[in-house]
Design a protein around this motif. Structure first.
Motif, PDB file in Angstrom:
ATOM      1  N   ALA A   1       0.828  -1.210   0.000  1.00  0.00           N
ATOM      2  CA  ALA A   1       0.000   0.000   0.000  1.00  0.00           C
ATOM      3  C   ALA A   1       0.860   1.258   0.000  1.00  0.00           C
ATOM      4  CB  ALA A   1      -0.941  -0.006   1.202  1.00  0.00           C
ATOM      5  N   VAL A   2       1.906   1.286   0.832  1.00  0.00           N
ATOM      6  CA  VAL A   2       2.750   2.480   0.921  1.00  0.00           C
ATOM      7  C   VAL A   2       3.493   2.716  -0.400  1.00  0.00           C
ATOM      8  CG1 VAL A   2       4.769   3.489   2.047  1.00  0.00           C
ATOM      9  CG2 VAL A   2       3.004   2.390   3.432  1.00  0.00           C
TER      10      VAL A   2
ATOM     11  N   ALA B   1       1.046   3.942  -2.997  1.00  0.00           N
ATOM     12  CA  ALA B   1       0.570   5.284  -2.658  1.00  0.00           C
ATOM     13  C   ALA B   1       1.642   6.326  -2.943  1.00  0.00           C
ATOM     14  CB  ALA B   1       0.139   5.340  -1.195  1.00  0.00           C
ATOM     15  N   LEU B   2       2.907   5.966  -2.728  1.00  0.00           N
ATOM     16  CA  LEU B   2       4.008   6.884  -3.048  1.00  0.00           C
ATOM     17  C   LEU B   2       4.032   7.184  -4.536  1.00  0.00           C
ATOM     18  CD1 LEU B   2       6.963   5.589  -0.820  1.00  0.00           C
ATOM     19  CD2 LEU B   2       5.905   7.845  -0.735  1.00  0.00           C
ATOM     20  N   ARG B   3       3.576   6.214  -5.360  1.00  0.00           N
ATOM     21  CA  ARG B   3       3.502   6.437  -6.804  1.00  0.00           C
ATOM     22  C   ARG B   3       2.171   7.055  -7.209  1.00  0.00           C
ATOM     23  NH1 ARG B   3       6.381   0.847  -8.956  1.00  0.00           N
ATOM     24  NH2 ARG B   3       8.321   1.181  -7.815  1.00  0.00           N
ATOM     25  N   LYS B   4       1.392   7.479  -6.212  1.00  0.00           N
ATOM     26  CA  LYS B   4       0.138   8.204  -6.439  1.00  0.00           C
ATOM     27  C   LYS B   4      -0.885   7.415  -7.248  1.00  0.00           C
ATOM     28  CE  LYS B   4       2.189  12.567  -5.659  1.00  0.00           C
ATOM     29  NZ  LYS B   4       2.121  13.975  -5.732  1.00  0.00           N
ATOM     30  N   LYS B   5      -0.982   6.114  -7.003  1.00  0.00           N
ATOM     31  CA  LYS B   5      -2.019   5.316  -7.657  1.00  0.00           C
ATOM     32  C   LYS B   5      -3.364   5.643  -7.009  1.00  0.00           C
ATOM     33  CE  LYS B   5       1.064   3.177 -10.129  1.00  0.00           C
ATOM     34  NZ  LYS B   5       1.246   3.588 -11.533  1.00  0.00           N
ATOM     35  N   SER B   6      -4.460   5.325  -7.716  1.00  0.00           N
ATOM     36  CA  SER B   6      -5.798   5.673  -7.215  1.00  0.00           C
ATOM     37  C   SER B   6      -6.157   4.863  -5.971  1.00  0.00           C
ATOM     38  CB  SER B   6      -6.839   5.412  -8.296  1.00  0.00           C
ATOM     39  OG  SER B   6      -7.001   4.024  -8.459  1.00  0.00           O
ATOM     40  N   LEU B   7      -7.137   5.372  -5.215  1.00  0.00           N
ATOM     41  CA  LEU B   7      -7.566   4.709  -3.976  1.00  0.00           C
ATOM     42  C   LEU B   7      -7.967   3.264  -4.241  1.00  0.00           C
ATOM     43  CD1 LEU B   7      -9.833   7.311  -2.141  1.00  0.00           C
ATOM     44  CD2 LEU B   7      -7.361   7.143  -2.216  1.00  0.00           C
ATOM     45  N   ILE B   8      -8.761   3.069  -5.290  1.00  0.00           N
ATOM     46  CA  ILE B   8      -9.278   1.732  -5.590  1.00  0.00           C
ATOM     47  C   ILE B   8      -8.135   0.782  -5.941  1.00  0.00           C
ATOM     48  CG2 ILE B   8     -10.830   0.437  -7.111  1.00  0.00           C
ATOM     49  CD1 ILE B   8     -12.141   2.496  -5.191  1.00  0.00           C
TER      50      ILE B   8
ATOM     51  N   VAL C   1      -4.912   1.000  -5.081  1.00  0.00           N
ATOM     52  CA  VAL C   1      -4.101   0.708  -3.899  1.00  0.00           C
ATOM     53  C   VAL C   1      -4.816  -0.307  -3.001  1.00  0.00           C
ATOM     54  CG1 VAL C   1      -3.059   1.662  -1.812  1.00  0.00           C
ATOM     55  CG2 VAL C   1      -2.959   2.957  -3.937  1.00  0.00           C
ATOM     56  N   ALA C   2      -6.122  -0.065  -2.762  1.00  0.00           N
ATOM     57  CA  ALA C   2      -6.883  -0.974  -1.900  1.00  0.00           C
ATOM     58  C   ALA C   2      -6.938  -2.379  -2.503  1.00  0.00           C
ATOM     59  CB  ALA C   2      -8.293  -0.421  -1.681  1.00  0.00           C
TER      60      ALA C   2
ATOM     61  N   THR D   1      -3.522  -4.127  -2.358  1.00  0.00           N
ATOM     62  CA  THR D   1      -3.221  -4.517  -0.983  1.00  0.00           C
ATOM     63  C   THR D   1      -3.913  -5.842  -0.653  1.00  0.00           C
ATOM     64  OG1 THR D   1      -3.121  -2.172  -0.394  1.00  0.00           O
ATOM     65  CG2 THR D   1      -3.252  -3.733   1.414  1.00  0.00           C
TER      66      THR D   1
END
Lengths: 234, 101
Positions: free
Chosen positions: B70-71, B74-81, B83-84, B87
């Motif tokens: 997830a981290v 998220a550091l690569r600015k992928k979308s919420l969906i 990343v979730a 994960t």
């Protein structure tokens, strides 16, 4: 210029509704997996319309904590809406009456607030009703779908889905912390505090509801004292 | 009891949204209070996520794997969906690997 077309609001609400469906799907799933009935999960989503608050509320219910703890947890986690509501009160057209403001307040989520704020000029009640309607349908419908799906899925899949919300929270916090040293410091402080309350003797006796409150107030308070934010960012 | 929880939860959340929108018309000018409100979501989400994510799965190993995935995304600015979803997929794969060991 006043935005007051219900159709324009409905159109702007479509992408929010789609995003909400997938997020609340996870909420419905988690809730049922934790022993809440699908009906109660849907009722929670319909009445609350907030992700972080519902997730924390679920934790409070499961731990059998007091109603005071529930009230305080919701107060702290959702206090950001107070700022958004203050801001939105300046954005609403002067034609919007008090009882209409009371209806609109129900739908003042992060995303709906963000879209309403992005409109040039002011916004009217009809635009706001349109904007709020589809996200509510998406949020409640997603919860129901997730709750039903949860009863059909094997345990291995459910264990994996249990981290979906955490993944989402990380996706919200990390990109901002990467850009802003101040947010990074606040996040780091919250992380250290939270770990301390989880692992250290005495501190770990404190319930998870209060731990979240203490860590949030502590980290945000230290951040506000050390790095007050310039006007335009807030 | 579940209804008492639900109504307290909903009541507090609604009042937080409703009272400022109907009562407060003047802008908050105190920079420290505004900053405090600005930092709250980040502090709160972090406190809820860590270390809880490590113990949300069948094993802390898969929890750590999910956290790292997830981290990084998220550091690569992928979308919420995305990343979730990634994960969850990562946790699922690691747990299948652990079963084979």
């Amino acid at each position: 210029m006043v935005h007051n077309k219900i159709k324009a609001g409905l159109r702007d609400g479509i992408p929010i509704a789609a995003g909400y469906f997938s997020v609340s799907f996870t909420f419905g799933m988690l809730a049922v997996q934790d022993g809440i009935s699908p009906f109660h999960a849907v009722l929670i989503s319909l009445l609350n319309l907030t992700s972080a608050g519902q997730f924390a509320g679920l934790t409070v219910i499961l731990s059998g904590a007091s109603l005071l703890e529930m009230a305080l947890t919701q107060l702290v986690i959702n206090i950001r809406y107070a700022l958004m509501s203050v801001s939105l009160s300046q954005k609403l057209d002067h034609s919007v009456k008090s009882f209409q403001r009371m209806l609109i307040a129900y739908g003042n989520t992060d995303e709906i607030f963000a879209v309403a704020s992005s409109k040039p000029g002011s916004v009217g009640s009809r635009y706001m009703y349109g904007l709020i309607l589809l996200p509510v349908v998406g949020w409640v419908g997603g919860t129901l779908a997730g709750a039903v799906a949860s009863t059909l899925l094997p345990a291995a899949v459910i264990s994996a889905l249990g981290v979906a919300l955490y993944g989402m929270f990380i996706a919200i916090v990390v990109p901002v912390a990467k850009e802003s040293r101040q947010v990074l410091m606040v996040t780091g402080t919250a992380l250290v505090l939270s770990a301390a309350f989880y692992y250290l003797p005495v501190l770990r006796e404190i319930s998870s509801g209060f731990t979240i409150i203490i860590c949030t107030i502590g980290a945000a308070g230290i951040g506000a004292a050390l790095f007050p934010v310039k006007e335009e960012k807030v | 009891m579940i209804y008492a929880y639900i109504f307290v939860m909903a009541g507090v959340t609604y009042l937080i949204r409703m009272l400022p929108l109907t009562l407060i018309q003047k802008k908050i000018t105190n920079v420290y209070f505004r900053s405090f409100l600005y930092y709250i979501p980040y502090a709160c989400l972090t406190a809820m996520t860590f270390p809880a994510i490590l113990y949300a799965t069948q094993s802390p190993v898969s929890g750590i794997a999910g956290f790292v995935i997830a981290v990084v995304l998220a550091l690569r600015k992928k979308s919420l969906i995305l990343v979730a979803g990634a994960t969850c997929a990562g946790v699922f794969c690691v747990e299948r690997l652990l079963e084979m060991l």
